[in-house]
Design a protein around this motif. Structure first.
Motif, PDB file in Angstrom:
ATOM      1  N   TYR A 137       1.094  -5.665   1.513  1.00 30.99           N
ATOM      2  CA  TYR A 137       2.206  -4.733   1.372  1.00 30.99           C
ATOM      3  C   TYR A 137       2.726  -4.350   2.759  1.00 30.99           C
ATOM      4  CZ  TYR A 137       0.384  -4.213  -3.382  1.00 30.99           C
ATOM      5  OH  TYR A 137      -0.037  -4.452  -4.660  1.00 30.99           O
TER       6      TYR A 137
ATOM      7  N   THR B 191       8.186   1.008   3.849  1.00 32.48           N
ATOM      8  CA  THR B 191       6.770   1.304   4.032  1.00 32.48           C
ATOM      9  C   THR B 191       5.974   0.474   3.029  1.00 32.48           C
ATOM     10  OG1 THR B 191       6.742   3.084   2.393  1.00 32.48           O
ATOM     11  CG2 THR B 191       7.327   3.690   4.680  1.00 32.48           C
TER      12      THR B 191
ATOM     13  N   ARG C  97       4.105   1.526   0.733  1.00 33.78           N
ATOM     14  CA  ARG C  97       4.279   2.151  -0.593  1.00 33.78           C
ATOM     15  C   ARG C  97       5.610   1.765  -1.223  1.00 33.78           C
ATOM     16  NH1 ARG C  97       1.418   8.012  -0.909  1.00 33.78           N
ATOM     17  NH2 ARG C  97      -0.564   7.337  -0.045  1.00 33.78           N
TER      18      ARG C  97
ATOM     19  N   ALA D  44       5.135  -1.624  -2.699  1.00 39.42           N
ATOM     20  CA  ALA D  44       4.414  -1.528  -3.977  1.00 39.42           C
ATOM     21  C   ALA D  44       5.339  -1.038  -5.082  1.00 39.42           C
ATOM     22  CB  ALA D  44       3.215  -0.602  -3.826  1.00 39.42           C
ATOM     23  N   ARG D  45       6.164  -0.074  -4.764  1.00 36.46           N
ATOM     24  CA  ARG D  45       7.099   0.455  -5.770  1.00 36.46           C
ATOM     25  C   ARG D  45       8.092  -0.614  -6.208  1.00 36.46           C
ATOM     26  NH1 ARG D  45      11.507   5.002  -4.465  1.00 36.46           N
ATOM     27  NH2 ARG D  45      12.810   4.586  -6.261  1.00 36.46           N
TER      28      ARG D  45
ATOM     29  N   THR E 191      -3.751  -5.959  -0.672  1.00 35.51           N
ATOM     30  CA  THR E 191      -3.889  -4.817   0.225  1.00 35.51           C
ATOM     31  C   THR E 191      -4.250  -5.270   1.639  1.00 35.51           C
ATOM     32  OG1 THR E 191      -6.252  -4.501  -0.159  1.00 35.51           O
ATOM     33  CG2 THR E 191      -4.721  -3.407  -1.709  1.00 35.51           C
TER      34      THR E 191
END
Length: 97
Positions: free
Chosen positions: A24, A35, A37, A40-41, A59
């Motif tokens: 990611y 970012t 995150r 991932a979103r 990860t």
């Protein structure tokens, strides 16, 4: 998330070659401000029936993220020749780019 960032994430995702994985964070650094995150979103929001290789994203510890599709992700990676060590990590040599 800005549409341009999402487009960048999905473009990078489409470039990950079979048998290789990326993180990611690595995808995030290839964008103009996303970012991990956000990456991932963007993957969680992929529409059903898409052709993007979401399963090639892992990860930073080179493990699968804890999510509902982890079993399918592991199976698909193994089908592409990606092996996991006893601790569930992918070999560094499989990281892209």
């Amino acid at each position: 998330m800005k549409p341009v960032l999402k487009e960048q994430i999905l473009t990078i995702l489409a470039e990950i070659p079979p048998g290789r994985v990326t993180t990611y964070g690595r995808i995030a650094t290839m964008t103009e401000g996303a970012t991990p995150r956000m990456v991932a979103r963007a993957l969680r929001e992929l529409p059903s029936g898409h052709e993007l290789p979401w399963f090639r994203v892992i990860t930073a510890s080179r493990r699968l993220a804890d999510h509902g599709g982890a079993d399918e992700q592991r199976r698909r990676l193994i089908d592409e020749g990606v092996a996991f060590d006893a601790r569930g990590r992918v070999a560094k040599e499989r990281l892209w780019p």
